[in-house]
Design a protein around this motif. Structure first.
Motif, PDB file in Angstrom:
ATOM      1  N   ASN A 274       0.819  -1.136   0.085  1.00 26.64           N
ATOM      2  CA  ASN A 274       0.165  -0.158   0.079  1.00 26.64           C
ATOM      3  C   ASN A 274       0.813   1.316  -0.027  1.00 26.64           C
ATOM      4  OD1 ASN A 274      -1.947   1.895   0.163  1.00 26.64           O
ATOM      5  ND2 ASN A 274      -3.174   0.664   1.724  1.00 26.64           N
ATOM      6  N   PRO A 275       1.088   2.116  -1.030  1.00 27.12           N
ATOM      7  CA  PRO A 275       1.798   3.126  -1.260  1.00 27.12           C
ATOM      8  C   PRO A 275       1.486   4.169  -0.515  1.00 27.12           C
ATOM      9  CG  PRO A 275       0.836   2.918  -3.432  1.00 27.12           C
ATOM     10  CD  PRO A 275       0.282   1.702  -2.374  1.00 27.12           C
ATOM     11  N   LEU A 276       0.861   4.308   0.770  1.00 27.30           N
ATOM     12  CA  LEU A 276       0.301   5.259   1.403  1.00 27.30           C
ATOM     13  C   LEU A 276       1.710   5.677   2.296  1.00 27.30           C
ATOM     14  CD1 LEU A 276      -2.778   3.825   2.833  1.00 27.30           C
ATOM     15  CD2 LEU A 276      -2.563   5.604   0.975  1.00 27.30           C
ATOM     16  N   SER A 277       1.636   7.101   2.752  1.00 23.19           N
ATOM     17  CA  SER A 277       2.579   7.821   3.409  1.00 23.19           C
ATOM     18  C   SER A 277       2.680   7.024   4.762  1.00 23.19           C
ATOM     19  CB  SER A 277       2.306   9.174   3.654  1.00 23.19           C
ATOM     20  OG  SER A 277       1.141   9.401   4.398  1.00 23.19           O
ATOM     21  N   GLU A 278       3.712   6.903   5.524  1.00 26.88           N
ATOM     22  CA  GLU A 278       4.216   6.182   6.812  1.00 26.88           C
ATOM     23  C   GLU A 278       2.930   6.882   7.952  1.00 26.88           C
ATOM     24  OE1 GLU A 278       4.947   3.608   9.196  1.00 26.88           O
ATOM     25  OE2 GLU A 278       6.077   3.593   7.159  1.00 26.88           O
ATOM     26  N   GLU A 279       2.550   8.165   7.850  1.00 19.99           N
ATOM     27  CA  GLU A 279       1.812   8.540   8.749  1.00 19.99           C
ATOM     28  C   GLU A 279       0.423   8.165   8.618  1.00 19.99           C
ATOM     29  OE1 GLU A 279       3.884  10.443   6.898  1.00 19.99           O
ATOM     30  OE2 GLU A 279       5.109  11.231   8.412  1.00 19.99           O
ATOM     31  N   MET A 280      -0.199   7.295   7.388  1.00 22.13           N
ATOM     32  CA  MET A 280      -1.365   6.667   6.956  1.00 22.13           C
ATOM     33  C   MET A 280      -1.406   5.403   7.464  1.00 22.13           C
ATOM     34  SD  MET A 280      -2.809   8.641   3.775  1.00 22.13           S
ATOM     35  CE  MET A 280      -4.490   8.191   4.137  1.00 22.13           C
ATOM     36  N   ASN A 281      -0.226   4.800   7.920  1.00 18.56           N
ATOM     37  CA  ASN A 281      -0.185   3.257   8.336  1.00 18.56           C
ATOM     38  C   ASN A 281      -1.067   3.286   9.567  1.00 18.56           C
ATOM     39  OD1 ASN A 281       0.664   1.048  10.165  1.00 18.56           O
ATOM     40  ND2 ASN A 281       2.605   0.773   8.445  1.00 18.56           N
ATOM     41  N   PRO A 282      -1.986   2.042   9.575  1.00 15.43           N
ATOM     42  CA  PRO A 282      -2.857   2.101  10.456  1.00 15.43           C
ATOM     43  C   PRO A 282      -2.311   1.714  11.814  1.00 15.43           C
ATOM     44  CG  PRO A 282      -3.308   0.480   8.885  1.00 15.43           C
ATOM     45  CD  PRO A 282      -2.342   1.240   8.240  1.00 15.43           C
ATOM     46  N   TYR A 283      -1.347   0.817  11.894  1.00 13.20           N
ATOM     47  CA  TYR A 283      -0.805   0.401  13.177  1.00 13.20           C
ATOM     48  C   TYR A 283       0.096   1.569  13.565  1.00 13.20           C
ATOM     49  CZ  TYR A 283      -2.252  -4.035  11.607  1.00 13.20           C
ATOM     50  OH  TYR A 283      -3.312  -5.136  11.222  1.00 13.20           O
ATOM     51  N   ARG A 284       0.846   2.439  12.949  1.00 19.97           N
ATOM     52  CA  ARG A 284       1.599   3.560  13.451  1.00 19.97           C
ATOM     53  C   ARG A 284       0.549   4.484  14.110  1.00 19.97           C
ATOM     54  NH1 ARG A 284       2.824   8.922  12.257  1.00 19.97           N
ATOM     55  NH2 ARG A 284       4.958   9.349  12.555  1.00 19.97           N
ATOM     56  N   ALA A 285      -0.451   4.631  13.391  1.00 21.72           N
ATOM     57  CA  ALA A 285      -1.639   5.617  13.955  1.00 21.72           C
ATOM     58  C   ALA A 285      -2.206   5.229  15.107  1.00 21.72           C
ATOM     59  CB  ALA A 285      -2.708   5.757  12.857  1.00 21.72           C
ATOM     60  N   GLU A 286      -2.436   4.093  15.187  1.00 26.75           N
ATOM     61  CA  GLU A 286      -3.175   3.278  16.743  1.00 26.75           C
ATOM     62  C   GLU A 286      -2.244   3.745  17.719  1.00 26.75           C
ATOM     63  OE1 GLU A 286      -4.526  -0.561  17.089  1.00 26.75           O
ATOM     64  OE2 GLU A 286      -2.624  -1.471  16.475  1.00 26.75           O
ATOM     65  N   LEU A 287      -0.796   3.197  17.385  1.00 30.51           N
ATOM     66  CA  LEU A 287       0.106   3.582  18.587  1.00 30.51           C
ATOM     67  C   LEU A 287       0.650   4.613  18.813  1.00 30.51           C
ATOM     68  CD1 LEU A 287       2.453   0.260  17.169  1.00 30.51           C
ATOM     69  CD2 LEU A 287       0.954   0.355  19.349  1.00 30.51           C
ATOM     70  N   ALA A 288       0.420   5.571  18.000  1.00 36.08           N
ATOM     71  CA  ALA A 288       0.567   7.134  18.247  1.00 36.08           C
ATOM     72  C   ALA A 288      -0.461   7.650  19.097  1.00 36.08           C
ATOM     73  CB  ALA A 288       0.772   7.625  16.655  1.00 36.08           C
ATOM     74  N   ALA A 289      -1.790   7.160  18.709  1.00 27.58           N
ATOM     75  CA  ALA A 289      -2.848   7.831  19.359  1.00 27.58           C
ATOM     76  C   ALA A 289      -2.641   7.179  20.989  1.00 27.58           C
ATOM     77  CB  ALA A 289      -4.041   7.242  18.726  1.00 27.58           C
ATOM     78  N   VAL A 294      -1.099   8.379  26.827  1.00 25.72           N
ATOM     79  CA  VAL A 294      -0.239   8.071  28.016  1.00 25.72           C
ATOM     80  C   VAL A 294       0.537   9.515  28.198  1.00 25.72           C
ATOM     81  CG1 VAL A 294       1.993   7.194  28.559  1.00 25.72           C
ATOM     82  CG2 VAL A 294       0.347   5.687  27.239  1.00 25.72           C
ATOM     83  N   GLU A 295       1.134  10.126  27.330  1.00 28.22           N
ATOM     84  CA  GLU A 295       1.895  11.381  27.670  1.00 28.22           C
ATOM     85  C   GLU A 295       0.952  12.390  28.178  1.00 28.22           C
ATOM     86  OE1 GLU A 295       4.864  14.608  25.160  1.00 28.22           O
ATOM     87  OE2 GLU A 295       3.729  13.132  24.043  1.00 28.22           O
ATOM     88  N   HIS A 296      -0.385  12.593  27.657  1.00 30.31           N
ATOM     89  CA  HIS A 296      -1.310  13.746  28.094  1.00 30.31           C
ATOM     90  C   HIS A 296      -2.356  13.290  29.231  1.00 30.31           C
ATOM     91  CE1 HIS A 296       0.531  16.593  25.010  1.00 30.31           C
ATOM     92  NE2 HIS A 296       0.535  15.491  24.048  1.00 30.31           N
ATOM     93  N   LYS A 297      -2.041  12.066  29.329  1.00 30.59           N
ATOM     94  CA  LYS A 297      -2.969  11.521  30.507  1.00 30.59           C
ATOM     95  C   LYS A 297      -4.454  11.948  29.974  1.00 30.59           C
ATOM     96  CE  LYS A 297       0.313  12.042  34.343  1.00 30.59           C
ATOM     97  NZ  LYS A 297       1.401  12.616  33.493  1.00 30.59           N
ATOM     98  N   THR A 298      -4.718  11.413  28.726  1.00 34.13           N
ATOM     99  CA  THR A 298      -6.214  11.524  28.273  1.00 34.13           C
ATOM    100  C   THR A 298      -6.725   9.953  27.845  1.00 34.13           C
ATOM    101  OG1 THR A 298      -5.299  11.683  25.973  1.00 34.13           O
ATOM    102  CG2 THR A 298      -5.692  13.820  26.990  1.00 34.13           C
TER     103      THR A 298
END
Length: 329
Positions: A274-289, A294-298
């Motif tokens: 899937n030639p999407l940008s790395e930012e659109m990788n769903p696994y990256r997105a879920e872990l980033a979220a 964790v960081e912002h205690k939300t």
């Protein structure tokens, strides 16, 4: 910088590891797998220490988050242990095999004031995100009929073939269809009743399940999940969302940007790119979220309560198929 320890270096562990390499404010400091070659391969990729014992990693490594990519039957044991040590936990789906274990995980997270989320990654796939956005915008009117499929050959490549043991995997209802149960609950609200049929509980390699869900809104969903496809057949997911003013459709076998198939006398291999940008990788997105929470205690995007709700539907489908009766929630 959030420090992460990853336990379980199989397929999903590798997927998470590659996603972490593109996250600037996260660092995997340790990986663990009882198979040393798997642990060492990921440690080499990530530039971190490899362990073959969770207890040793817990004693020697300094980390903030435990990422659990173990077989389902091990989720609650390691999640609860980590939470009691004050670690935040990201756990692959499903949350657990039983509601009792899932509730113990949530209670432990609350008691120790740590962030806890489950990898219901479907919400982060662009196709499913776009469909959800269009539904919320009223593009197809009031949703009425929903159909999803998630079909594949039996995953015989698992460690010690744990998928075949339904006491460890839960079968396709708990392991496979739960993706769609979570996404449907997230976008169409609570379910009031479940009726299901399945095929092959005595022969896991041929397991197939079909559940009919009735939502509080009045909408109805057909959810199909299968491990019964012939070996070598490509994994396929679809959705058809019908509303009063239109419908939205998706088919992974038709809409994947790039598909490569290689064949020989011994086997056929199929690859998706899937030639999407790395930012659109769903696994990256879920872990980033999750790390943002964790960081912002939300509150995480996927809450533990939502993961339990999806498990509740999966277990209701199993019970309905067993009893031949409707299960009311």
């Amino acid at each position: 910088m959030i420090r992460i320890a990853l336990v379980g270096c199989g397929t999903m562990g590798e997927t998470h590891a590659h996603a972490y390499t593109s996250l600037e404010d996260a660092k995997v400091v340790a990986v663990c797998d009882i198979r040393s070659h798997h642990a060492e391969a990921l440690a080499s990729l990530l530039g971190c220490e490899a362990f073959t014992s969770y207890e040793e990693m817990k004693k020697k490594a300094d980390y903030d988050v435990l990422d659990i990519c173990l077989p389902t039957y091990l989720h609650s044991r390691y999640a609860i242990d980590a939470m009691k040590s004050g670690k935040h936990v990201f756990c692959e789906k499903p949350i657990a095999l039983t509601l009792e274990d899932a509730n113990r995980m949530v209670e432990t997270a609350e008691e120790n004031k740590v962030t806890f989320s489950v990898g219901h990654v479907l919400r982060f796939f662009p196709q499913y995100q776009t469909a959800a956005d269009q539904i919320k915008a009223g593009r197809i009117g009031t949703p009425a009929l929903l159909r999803t499929t998630r079909n594949q050959a039996f995953p015989g490549w698992s460690w010690e073939n744990w998928y075949q043991d339904l006491e460890k995997s839960g079968g396709p209802e708990v392991d496979l269809a739960i993706h769609d149960y979570d996404w449907l609950l997230c976008n169409f609200g609570p379910v009031t009743r479940v009726y299901a049929k399945n095929l092959g509980p005595k022969h896991p390699e041929q397991m197939h399940t079909l559940a009919i869900l009735r939502f509080a809104s009045g909408a109805m969903a057909h959810v199909e999940a299968s491990w019964a496809l012939p070996k070598g057949i490509e994994f396929r997911t679809t959705f058809e969302l019908v509303g009063t003013d239109g419908q939205l459709c998706y088919d992974s076998t038709r809409d994947c940007p790039l598909k490569t198939q290689l064949g020989s006398d011994e086997e056929v291999s199929l690859f998706y790119d899937n030639p999407l940008s790395e930012e659109m990788n769903p696994y990256r997105a879920e872990l980033a979220a999750f790390l943002h929470a964790v960081e912002h205690k939300t509150e995480p995007v996927v809450t533990a309560a939502e993961a339990i709700a999806a498990l509740h539907i999966a277990l209701a489908a199993k019970e309905s198929a067993r009893s031949g009766k409707v299960v009311r929630l």
